[in-house]
Write a protein that holds these residues in place. Structure first.
Motif, PDB file in Angstrom:
ATOM      1  N   GLY A 194       0.773  -1.231   0.000  1.00 37.70           N
ATOM      2  CA  GLY A 194       0.000   0.000   0.000  1.00 37.70           C
ATOM      3  C   GLY A 194       0.803   1.278   0.000  1.00 37.70           C
ATOM      4  O   GLY A 194       2.029   1.293  -0.101  1.00 37.70           O
ATOM      5  N   GLU A 195       0.065   2.369   0.114  1.00 40.91           N
ATOM      6  CA  GLU A 195       0.649   3.703   0.063  1.00 40.91           C
ATOM      7  C   GLU A 195       1.426   4.044   1.328  1.00 40.91           C
ATOM      8  O   GLU A 195       2.368   4.814   1.293  1.00 40.91           O
ATOM      9  CB  GLU A 195      -0.473   4.733  -0.127  1.00 40.91           C
ATOM     10  CG  GLU A 195      -1.321   4.491  -1.348  1.00 40.91           C
ATOM     11  CD  GLU A 195      -0.914   5.375  -2.498  1.00 40.91           C
ATOM     12  OE1 GLU A 195      -0.350   6.449  -2.232  1.00 40.91           O
ATOM     13  OE2 GLU A 195      -1.167   4.990  -3.637  1.00 40.91           O
ATOM     14  N   ASP A 196       1.017   3.468   2.470  1.00 44.18           N
ATOM     15  CA  ASP A 196       1.677   3.795   3.728  1.00 44.18           C
ATOM     16  C   ASP A 196       2.979   3.018   3.923  1.00 44.18           C
ATOM     17  O   ASP A 196       3.647   3.178   4.936  1.00 44.18           O
ATOM     18  CB  ASP A 196       0.739   3.563   4.912  1.00 44.18           C
ATOM     19  CG  ASP A 196       0.140   2.168   4.914  1.00 44.18           C
ATOM     20  OD1 ASP A 196       0.431   1.396   3.982  1.00 44.18           O
ATOM     21  OD2 ASP A 196      -0.621   1.852   5.840  1.00 44.18           O
ATOM     22  N   GLN A 197       3.344   2.182   2.985  1.00 39.04           N
ATOM     23  CA  GLN A 197       4.609   1.442   2.945  1.00 39.04           C
ATOM     24  C   GLN A 197       4.835   0.586   4.190  1.00 39.04           C
ATOM     25  O   GLN A 197       5.916   0.570   4.769  1.00 39.04           O
ATOM     26  CB  GLN A 197       5.781   2.399   2.734  1.00 39.04           C
ATOM     27  CG  GLN A 197       5.691   3.125   1.408  1.00 39.04           C
ATOM     28  CD  GLN A 197       6.844   4.075   1.189  1.00 39.04           C
ATOM     29  OE1 GLN A 197       7.510   4.498   2.133  1.00 39.04           O
ATOM     30  NE2 GLN A 197       7.076   4.429  -0.054  1.00 39.04           N
ATOM     31  N   VAL A 198       3.800  -0.134   4.601  1.00 39.96           N
ATOM     32  CA  VAL A 198       3.937  -1.088   5.691  1.00 39.96           C
ATOM     33  C   VAL A 198       4.769  -2.258   5.177  1.00 39.96           C
ATOM     34  O   VAL A 198       4.502  -2.804   4.113  1.00 39.96           O
ATOM     35  CB  VAL A 198       2.553  -1.588   6.166  1.00 39.96           C
ATOM     36  CG1 VAL A 198       2.702  -2.715   7.172  1.00 39.96           C
ATOM     37  CG2 VAL A 198       1.757  -0.440   6.744  1.00 39.96           C
ATOM     38  N   ARG A 199       5.790  -2.634   5.919  1.00 40.22           N
ATOM     39  CA  ARG A 199       6.654  -3.735   5.492  1.00 40.22           C
ATOM     40  C   ARG A 199       6.251  -5.022   6.191  1.00 40.22           C
ATOM     41  O   ARG A 199       5.992  -5.031   7.383  1.00 40.22           O
ATOM     42  CB  ARG A 199       8.122  -3.423   5.785  1.00 40.22           C
ATOM     43  CG  ARG A 199       8.636  -2.327   4.893  1.00 40.22           C
ATOM     44  CD  ARG A 199      10.111  -2.145   5.021  1.00 40.22           C
ATOM     45  NE  ARG A 199      10.538  -1.117   4.076  1.00 40.22           N
ATOM     46  CZ  ARG A 199      11.792  -0.899   3.756  1.00 40.22           C
ATOM     47  NH1 ARG A 199      12.752  -1.621   4.299  1.00 40.22           N
ATOM     48  NH2 ARG A 199      12.100   0.039   2.885  1.00 40.22           N
ATOM     49  N   MET A 200       6.217  -6.094   5.401  1.00 41.83           N
ATOM     50  CA  MET A 200       5.881  -7.414   5.926  1.00 41.83           C
ATOM     51  C   MET A 200       6.968  -8.387   5.499  1.00 41.83           C
ATOM     52  O   MET A 200       7.507  -8.279   4.404  1.00 41.83           O
ATOM     53  CB  MET A 200       4.536  -7.887   5.377  1.00 41.83           C
ATOM     54  CG  MET A 200       3.376  -6.996   5.748  1.00 41.83           C
ATOM     55  SD  MET A 200       1.843  -7.582   5.069  1.00 41.83           S
ATOM     56  CE  MET A 200       1.515  -8.927   6.170  1.00 41.83           C
ATOM     57  N   GLN A 201       7.247  -9.344   6.378  1.00 49.18           N
ATOM     58  CA  GLN A 201       8.207 -10.395   6.061  1.00 49.18           C
ATOM     59  C   GLN A 201       7.464 -11.718   6.016  1.00 49.18           C
ATOM     60  O   GLN A 201       6.728 -12.054   6.939  1.00 49.18           O
ATOM     61  CB  GLN A 201       9.308 -10.454   7.117  1.00 49.18           C
ATOM     62  CG  GLN A 201      10.353 -11.496   6.834  1.00 49.18           C
ATOM     63  CD  GLN A 201      11.480 -11.472   7.860  1.00 49.18           C
ATOM     64  OE1 GLN A 201      11.417 -10.760   8.856  1.00 49.18           O
ATOM     65  NE2 GLN A 201      12.495 -12.254   7.606  1.00 49.18           N
ATOM     66  N   VAL A 202       7.639 -12.458   4.914  1.00 47.56           N
ATOM     67  CA  VAL A 202       7.001 -13.761   4.760  1.00 47.56           C
ATOM     68  C   VAL A 202       8.040 -14.765   4.267  1.00 47.56           C
ATOM     69  O   VAL A 202       9.080 -14.397   3.737  1.00 47.56           O
ATOM     70  CB  VAL A 202       5.810 -13.719   3.763  1.00 47.56           C
ATOM     71  CG1 VAL A 202       4.702 -12.831   4.277  1.00 47.56           C
ATOM     72  CG2 VAL A 202       6.257 -13.282   2.392  1.00 47.56           C
ATOM     73  N   ALA A 203       7.717 -16.032   4.457  1.00 44.12           N
ATOM     74  CA  ALA A 203       8.567 -17.095   3.924  1.00 44.12           C
ATOM     75  C   ALA A 203       8.405 -17.128   2.409  1.00 44.12           C
ATOM     76  O   ALA A 203       7.342 -16.802   1.876  1.00 44.12           O
ATOM     77  CB  ALA A 203       8.173 -18.438   4.527  1.00 44.12           C
ATOM     78  N   LYS A 204       9.455 -17.527   1.703  1.00 42.70           N
ATOM     79  CA  LYS A 204       9.393 -17.576   0.241  1.00 42.70           C
ATOM     80  C   LYS A 204       8.291 -18.492  -0.257  1.00 42.70           C
ATOM     81  O   LYS A 204       7.666 -18.208  -1.272  1.00 42.70           O
ATOM     82  CB  LYS A 204      10.737 -18.050  -0.337  1.00 42.70           C
ATOM     83  CG  LYS A 204      11.646 -16.941  -0.732  1.00 42.70           C
ATOM     84  CD  LYS A 204      12.806 -17.492  -1.523  1.00 42.70           C
ATOM     85  CE  LYS A 204      13.725 -16.382  -1.947  1.00 42.70           C
ATOM     86  NZ  LYS A 204      14.875 -16.881  -2.686  1.00 42.70           N
ATOM     87  N   TRP A 205       8.016 -19.577   0.459  1.00 46.80           N
ATOM     88  CA  TRP A 205       6.997 -20.512   0.002  1.00 46.80           C
ATOM     89  C   TRP A 205       5.613 -19.890   0.023  1.00 46.80           C
ATOM     90  O   TRP A 205       4.686 -20.411  -0.580  1.00 46.80           O
ATOM     91  CB  TRP A 205       7.015 -21.816   0.784  1.00 46.80           C
ATOM     92  CG  TRP A 205       6.767 -21.670   2.254  1.00 46.80           C
ATOM     93  CD1 TRP A 205       7.719 -21.624   3.231  1.00 46.80           C
ATOM     94  CD2 TRP A 205       5.507 -21.552   2.916  1.00 46.80           C
ATOM     95  NE1 TRP A 205       7.114 -21.472   4.462  1.00 46.80           N
ATOM     96  CE2 TRP A 205       5.750 -21.434   4.295  1.00 46.80           C
ATOM     97  CE3 TRP A 205       4.191 -21.543   2.476  1.00 46.80           C
ATOM     98  CZ2 TRP A 205       4.744 -21.299   5.228  1.00 46.80           C
ATOM     99  CZ3 TRP A 205       3.177 -21.404   3.415  1.00 46.80           C
ATOM    100  CH2 TRP A 205       3.455 -21.283   4.768  1.00 46.80           C
ATOM    101  N   ALA A 206       5.452 -18.735   0.707  1.00 46.01           N
ATOM    102  CA  ALA A 206       4.153 -18.082   0.788  1.00 46.01           C
ATOM    103  C   ALA A 206       3.880 -17.159  -0.401  1.00 46.01           C
ATOM    104  O   ALA A 206       2.802 -16.589  -0.495  1.00 46.01           O
ATOM    105  CB  ALA A 206       4.057 -17.276   2.081  1.00 46.01           C
ATOM    106  N   ILE A 207       4.822 -17.021  -1.317  1.00 45.51           N
ATOM    107  CA  ILE A 207       4.626 -16.195  -2.500  1.00 45.51           C
ATOM    108  C   ILE A 207       3.954 -17.044  -3.570  1.00 45.51           C
ATOM    109  O   ILE A 207       4.460 -18.094  -3.954  1.00 45.51           O
ATOM    110  CB  ILE A 207       5.967 -15.646  -3.036  1.00 45.51           C
ATOM    111  CG1 ILE A 207       6.744 -14.916  -1.936  1.00 45.51           C
ATOM    112  CG2 ILE A 207       5.743 -14.764  -4.249  1.00 45.51           C
ATOM    113  CD1 ILE A 207       6.057 -13.714  -1.367  1.00 45.51           C
ATOM    114  N   SER A 208       2.792 -16.590  -4.044  1.00 42.43           N
ATOM    115  CA  SER A 208       2.080 -17.378  -5.056  1.00 42.43           C
ATOM    116  C   SER A 208       2.334 -16.884  -6.469  1.00 42.43           C
ATOM    117  O   SER A 208       2.425 -17.682  -7.386  1.00 42.43           O
ATOM    118  CB  SER A 208       0.577 -17.398  -4.781  1.00 42.43           C
ATOM    119  OG  SER A 208       0.039 -16.109  -4.937  1.00 42.43           O
TER     120      SER A 208
END
Length: 111
Positions: A69-83
């Motif tokens: 989003g516009e507010d640039q919230v950063r999230m960290q996820v495991a690579k396997w969670a990328i679809s």
């Protein structure tokens, strides 16, 4: 003896058909997905398996940090969670259009 060998042949044939039609395509799909995840780079647009979309900030061996989003919230996820990756989707779309527009010998058919 003849009916027993026929049954064994039919069983083996069913296993081969199962492997060819179910397991091979699934293995190819997993391989493509792993290649896409390994090719992720900062700046790529991604979608997680949960439907969260964002732009990659950094990539490590096991994790991806991305902004949403516009507010640039950063999230960290495991690579396997990328679809999906925007770059990978664009390439797949380009390949599909090339296959669709190419007729015999790569020329477009006139209708």
């Amino acid at each position: 003896m003849n009916s027993g060998s026929g049954t064994i042949i039919m069983l083996i044939l069913m296993v081969v058909i199962f492997y060819v039609f179910l397991l091979l395509p699934e293995n190819r799909k997993k391989k493509k997905l792993n290649e896409m995840r390994d090719s992720l780079r900062p700046g790529d647009d991604i979608t997680t398996i949960g439907g969260i979309m964002g732009k990659i900030v950094s990539v490590t061996d096991d994790t991806v940090v991305f902004e949403t989003g516009e507010d640039q919230v950063r999230m960290q996820v495991a690579k396997w969670a990328i679809s999906t990756s925007g770059r990978a989707e664009a390439q797949a779309k380009k390949d599909a259009e090339a296959r669709k527009s190419g007729g015999l010998f790569g020329k477009k058919k006139d209708d």
